[in-house]
Design an enzyme around this catalytic site. Structure first.
Site, mmCIF file in Angstrom:
data_model
loop_
_atom_site.group_PDB
_atom_site.id
_atom_site.type_symbol
_atom_site.label_atom_id
_atom_site.label_comp_id
_atom_site.label_asym_id
_atom_site.label_seq_id
_atom_site.Cartn_x
_atom_site.Cartn_y
_atom_site.Cartn_z
ATOM 1 N N HIS A 17 -3.593 1.395 7.990
ATOM 2 C CA HIS A 17 -2.238 1.969 7.952
ATOM 3 C C HIS A 17 -2.185 3.131 6.952
ATOM 4 C CE1 HIS A 17 2.351 1.457 7.639
ATOM 5 N NE2 HIS A 17 2.048 2.252 6.630
ATOM 6 N N GLU A 18 -2.738 2.908 5.762
ATOM 7 C CA GLU A 18 -2.705 3.962 4.730
ATOM 8 C C GLU A 18 -3.586 5.141 5.130
ATOM 9 O OE1 GLU A 18 -0.372 3.665 2.763
ATOM 10 O OE2 GLU A 18 -0.061 1.520 3.024
ATOM 11 N N GLN A 59 3.115 10.072 0.918
ATOM 12 C CA GLN A 59 4.412 9.389 0.807
ATOM 13 C C GLN A 59 5.139 9.721 -0.489
ATOM 14 O OE1 GLN A 59 2.587 5.331 2.008
ATOM 15 N NE2 GLN A 59 4.737 5.226 2.598
ATOM 16 N N HIS A 113 -1.826 7.557 7.255
ATOM 17 C CA HIS A 113 -0.932 8.482 6.538
ATOM 18 C C HIS A 113 -1.641 9.780 6.180
ATOM 19 C CE1 HIS A 113 2.877 6.418 5.924
ATOM 20 N NE2 HIS A 113 2.282 5.321 5.497
ATOM 21 N N GLY A 119 0.838 -1.183 0.000
ATOM 22 C CA GLY A 119 0.000 0.000 0.000
ATOM 23 C C GLY A 119 0.874 1.235 0.000
ATOM 24 N N CYS A 170 6.802 0.151 6.495
ATOM 25 C CA CYS A 170 6.303 1.249 5.661
ATOM 26 C C CYS A 170 7.419 1.676 4.724
ATOM 27 C CB CYS A 170 5.895 2.405 6.574
ATOM 28 S SG CYS A 170 5.296 3.854 5.692
ATOM 29 N N LEU A 171 7.057 1.948 3.472
ATOM 30 C CA LEU A 171 8.058 2.383 2.487
ATOM 31 C C LEU A 171 8.739 3.679 2.927
ATOM 32 C CD1 LEU A 171 6.077 1.679 -0.813
ATOM 33 C CD2 LEU A 171 7.937 0.318 0.168
HETATM 34 NI NI NI Z 1 3.149 3.449 5.288
#
Ligand code: NI
Length: 159
Positions: free
Chosen positions: A133-134, A52, A137, A47, A91-92
Site C-alpha cells: 500500500h505504501e 502524504q 503511494h 503506515g 488510508c490517512l
Molecule cells: Ni495510504
C-alpha cells in the site's frame, strides 16, 4: 515531536511519482521522524508515505504492531511477492473510506535505512499489505484505485 499536515485525496500531489532520495540529509531524517509522529498521532495509521505529507521522495514507514516494529524504507525496491490476500484497507489521506483490496500475501523488499545501510526485509499478512500500500503511494496509486469489487465504502456505514 512535530506533526506534518496530511495531503488528502483530490490533491494532485498524491497522483505524482516520487523521486529517489539521492542523499540522506538531516532533512530526510527529520522527515522520517515527523512521519512517525504524524502516523502515531493519527492513531489509526499503520503506515505513511512521504507524498502524504507533501514530500515527493521515495520514503515510507510501516508499523503494523508485529515483530518487525517500526520499519523505515528509503528508496525501496520490491524484490519478490507471492500469494494473494483480500482485505479492507484505509488510508490517512482518504479519510472515511474503505474497500477490499487484493494484495500479495508475501513481500520481500530491499531499501536503505536512515544510516544509508542497505537492508532486506520480508513479511506476510498485514505487513505485506501495508508495505505494498505504501509503495503504491510512491507511484501515485491509491488503494481506492484497486477495489476488489469495484466499490468504495464509507467507514461510517460499516457494521
Ligand atoms: Ni495510504
Amino acid at each position: 515531536m512535530a506533526l506534518r499536515n496530511l495531503v488528502l485525496e483530490g490533491d494532485p500531489l498524491l497522483r505524482k511519482k516520487s523521486r529517489p532520495v539521492e542523499e540522506i540529509t538531516p532533512r530526510i531524517i527529520k522527515l522520517l521522524d515527523d512521519m512517525a509522529d504524524t502516523m502515531n498521532y493519527e492513531n489509526r495509521g499503520v503506515g505513511i508515505a512521504a507524498p502524504q505529507v507533501g514530500v515527493l521522495r521515495r520514503v515510507f514507514i510501516v508499523d503494523v504492531g508485529d515483530e518487525h516494529g517500526l520499519v523505515e524504507f528509503i528508496n525501496p525496491e520490491i524484490l519478490e511477492t507471492a500469494g494473494s490476500q483480500i482485505d479492507n484497507e484505509g488510508c490517512l489521506s482518504v479519510p472515511g473510506k474503505t474497500c477490499p483490496v487484493e494484495r500479495a500475501s508475501y513481500v520481500k523488499v530491499r531499501a536503505l535505512d536512515r544510516n544509508g545501510n542497505e537492508f532486506i526485509v520480508e513479511g506476510e499478512g498485514l505487513f505485506a499489505r501495508c508495505v505494498l500500500h505504501e509503495y503504491d503511494h510512491l507511484e501515485g496509486i491509491l488503494f481506492i484505485d484497486k477495489s476488489a469489487d469495484g466499490k468504495i465504502y464509507s467507514t461510517e456505514s460499516e457494521g
